[in-house]
Design a protein around this motif. Structure first.
Motif, mmCIF file in Angstrom:
data_model
loop_
_atom_site.group_PDB
_atom_site.id
_atom_site.type_symbol
_atom_site.label_atom_id
_atom_site.label_comp_id
_atom_site.label_asym_id
_atom_site.label_seq_id
_atom_site.Cartn_x
_atom_site.Cartn_y
_atom_site.Cartn_z
ATOM 1 N N UNK A 70 -4.905 39.218 -9.379
ATOM 2 C CA UNK A 70 -5.413 37.937 -9.886
ATOM 3 C C UNK A 70 -6.726 37.561 -9.210
ATOM 4 N N UNK A 71 -6.759 37.652 -7.887
ATOM 5 C CA UNK A 71 -7.956 37.210 -7.159
ATOM 6 C C UNK A 71 -9.156 38.088 -7.456
ATOM 7 N N UNK A 72 -8.953 39.413 -7.563
ATOM 8 C CA UNK A 72 -10.076 40.303 -7.845
ATOM 9 C C UNK A 72 -10.589 40.099 -9.265
ATOM 10 N N UNK A 73 -9.677 39.849 -10.210
ATOM 11 C CA UNK A 73 -10.075 39.591 -11.596
ATOM 12 C C UNK A 73 -10.914 38.315 -11.682
ATOM 13 N N UNK A 74 -10.463 37.261 -11.030
ATOM 14 C CA UNK A 74 -11.212 36.000 -11.050
ATOM 15 C C UNK A 74 -12.537 36.131 -10.326
ATOM 16 N N UNK A 75 -12.544 36.903 -9.231
ATOM 17 C CA UNK A 75 -13.782 37.061 -8.466
ATOM 18 C C UNK A 75 -14.850 37.763 -9.290
ATOM 19 N N UNK A 76 -14.463 38.829 -9.999
ATOM 20 C CA UNK A 76 -15.427 39.553 -10.832
ATOM 21 C C UNK A 76 -15.990 38.653 -11.927
ATOM 22 N N UNK A 77 -15.117 37.872 -12.540
ATOM 23 C CA UNK A 77 -15.562 36.959 -13.600
ATOM 24 C C UNK A 77 -16.483 35.881 -13.037
ATOM 25 N N UNK A 78 -16.151 35.368 -11.847
ATOM 26 C CA UNK A 78 -16.930 34.269 -11.278
ATOM 27 C C UNK A 78 -18.347 34.698 -10.926
ATOM 28 N N UNK A 79 -18.531 35.987 -10.598
ATOM 29 C CA UNK A 79 -19.869 36.475 -10.254
ATOM 30 C C UNK A 79 -20.730 36.737 -11.485
ATOM 31 N N UNK A 123 1.037 31.565 -10.400
ATOM 32 C CA UNK A 123 0.431 30.255 -10.135
ATOM 33 C C UNK A 123 -0.031 30.145 -8.688
ATOM 34 N N UNK A 124 0.785 30.636 -7.754
ATOM 35 C CA UNK A 124 0.408 30.591 -6.341
ATOM 36 C C UNK A 124 -0.810 31.462 -6.060
ATOM 37 N N UNK A 125 -0.923 32.582 -6.781
ATOM 38 C CA UNK A 125 -2.078 33.463 -6.600
ATOM 39 C C UNK A 125 -3.362 32.777 -7.036
ATOM 40 N N UNK A 126 -3.292 32.022 -8.133
ATOM 41 C CA UNK A 126 -4.455 31.230 -8.543
ATOM 42 C C UNK A 126 -4.786 30.192 -7.469
ATOM 43 N N UNK A 127 -3.748 29.534 -6.925
ATOM 44 C CA UNK A 127 -3.982 28.530 -5.891
ATOM 45 C C UNK A 127 -4.625 29.110 -4.654
ATOM 46 N N UNK A 128 -4.164 30.275 -4.222
ATOM 47 C CA UNK A 128 -4.723 30.885 -3.009
ATOM 48 C C UNK A 128 -6.132 31.418 -3.239
ATOM 49 N N UNK A 129 -6.496 31.689 -4.500
ATOM 50 C CA UNK A 129 -7.846 32.169 -4.807
ATOM 51 C C UNK A 129 -8.887 31.065 -4.637
ATOM 52 N N UNK A 130 -8.462 29.817 -4.616
ATOM 53 C CA UNK A 130 -9.405 28.713 -4.399
ATOM 54 C C UNK A 130 -10.145 28.880 -3.078
#
Length: 392
Positions: A66-75, A114-121
């Motif tokens: 989850x975190x790597x997917x969101x990180x790539x998108x955010x960049x 859901x917790x993975x999204x929260x920790x990605x903050x």
């Protein structure tokens, strides 16, 4: 005193102060949940130790994805500020689910996501802070180190509060308290953090340059993963080693952890203060050198005074790794702050996955003391990787 004065001079504006407060609160949100998780699963959800271990492994793996997917998108596109806000909201929803649901598989799938999204903050917050520092001309190393110190401080305060809430008022109160913290973070993000939207064209241009650093980034990933694995093995094994193998007081394990945690904060601040002068690679080499000496000490010495004295080396090892490691990833991956920060965060997750299995297997067949030999060998591997990385 000069370091403190430097920090105060560099953090006068409301935006910078908001970054520090939000970093502390996101740390509190995590520190309210993680320390009591195994107790929650065993007493409230009523699962066996094997299912508890499966939950931790599944949580780490899902968190990485989850975190790597969101990180790539955010960049590549969007506004990192909005992503942090959405992560806070989803983290709060996850806390509400934990407060009222007791179905293991719902928690393992929906709750963990859901917790993975929260920790990605948290890594996204550090990525935004790096972009803010670069845009405003602020010294990124010092700013990030002060933010990282807020996380350490939150973990000094959070766990005792978590146990007090869970044991005194019940797990629903504890998880709802964490949900309130996430919502407070979301409000602060909305009103106080800067908005830095990206255009696809600009990002594509920026992302072309880090490819030449891919080899160094991979070496740094292996080095940090090995270092976090050593730390995970130590944290898992040390209390059992102190009590069962050495026959020392249970309080000593707590004192050792507290001493290291307390020393890590000044180490982070000092490392951030001198990073621009001496370089991040030099500091990371000091960290891995301190780690080597620390594990040599654990192998050779067992006296109470020696175990306590070794915590200074442990604090240098983890303090620099936690404060400077993330910045080194960002320097090796220019234009990809989100991916770099999350990649560093995932070295911690991978380290915990490896250390959990490694500590148990080695201790089962060769004893607790043998675990520290394995950590020493992994430290040598981390040192080799660090010495092969070019200077940035």
């Amino acid at each position: 005193m000069s370091i403190l004065n430097s920090v105060l001079r560099r953090q006068p504006d409301l935006t910078s102060s908001a970054f520090l407060v939000i970093a502390f609160l996101t740390g509190i949100a995590g520190a309210l949940q993680l320390p009591t998780l195994s107790l929650f699963l065993s007493t409230e959800v009523k699962v066996n130790p094997l299912m508890v271990g499966l939950y931790y492994t599944g949580s780490a793996v899902i968190g990485i994805v989850v975190s790597q997917m969101l990180a790539t998108r955010s960049d590549k596109q969007g506004d990192r500020k909005r992503l942090i806000l959405h992560c806070c909201i989803l983290g709060a929803l996850g806390c509400v689910l934990y407060a009222w649901n007791r179905n293991y598989f719902i928690l393992l799938i929906v709750g963990v996501i859901l917790s993975s999204f929260g920790s990605t903050a948290n890594p996204q917050l550090f990525a935004l802070a790096r972009e803010h520092a670069d845009r405003t001309g602020r010294e990124a190393a010092m700013f990030s180190s002060v933010m990282r110190a807020q996380i350490s401080l939150s973990w000094v305060i959070g766990p005792p509060v978590a146990f007090a809430l869970a044991l005194g008022f019940g797990f629903p109160v504890m998880y709802l308290s964490a949900a309130v913290v996430f919502l407070l973070c979301g409000a602060l993000v909305t009103f106080l953090l800067p908005s830095m939207p990206k255009s696809a064209l600009k990002t594509d241009t920026t992302l072309a340059s880090p490819r030449q650093n891919r080899h160094d980034t991979l070496l740094l990933f292996f080095a940090c993963t090995a270092m976090w694995t050593c730390n995970g093995v130590y944290l898992i094994t040390m209390p059992l080693y102190v009590v069962n193998a050495l026959g020392l007081s249970e309080k000593l394990a707590g004192i050792m952890m507290g001493t290291a945690a307390g020393l890590e904060i000044p180490v982070m601040l000092i490392a951030g203060y001198v990073a621009k002068r001496v370089g991040k690679r030099f500091l990371m080499r000091i960290a891995v050198g301190a780690g080597l000496l620390f594990y040599v000490g654990l192998v050779l010495f067992s006296a109470e005074w020696a175990l306590l004295a070794l915590q200074l080396l442990n604090a240098v090892f983890i303090g620099i790794l936690a404060g400077i490691g993330m910045l080194y990833f960002q320097d090796l991956m220019p234009g990809q702050a989100g991916t770099a920060t999350t990649l560093f965060t995932n070295t911690t997750r991978v380290g915990w996955i490896i250390s959990g299995s490694l500590a148990g297997i080695v201790a089962q067949f060769w004893g607790y003391h043998a675990v520290f030999f394995i950590s020493l060998l992994m430290s040598v591997g981390a040192a080799y990787c660090m010495w092969k990385i070019k200077n940035v």
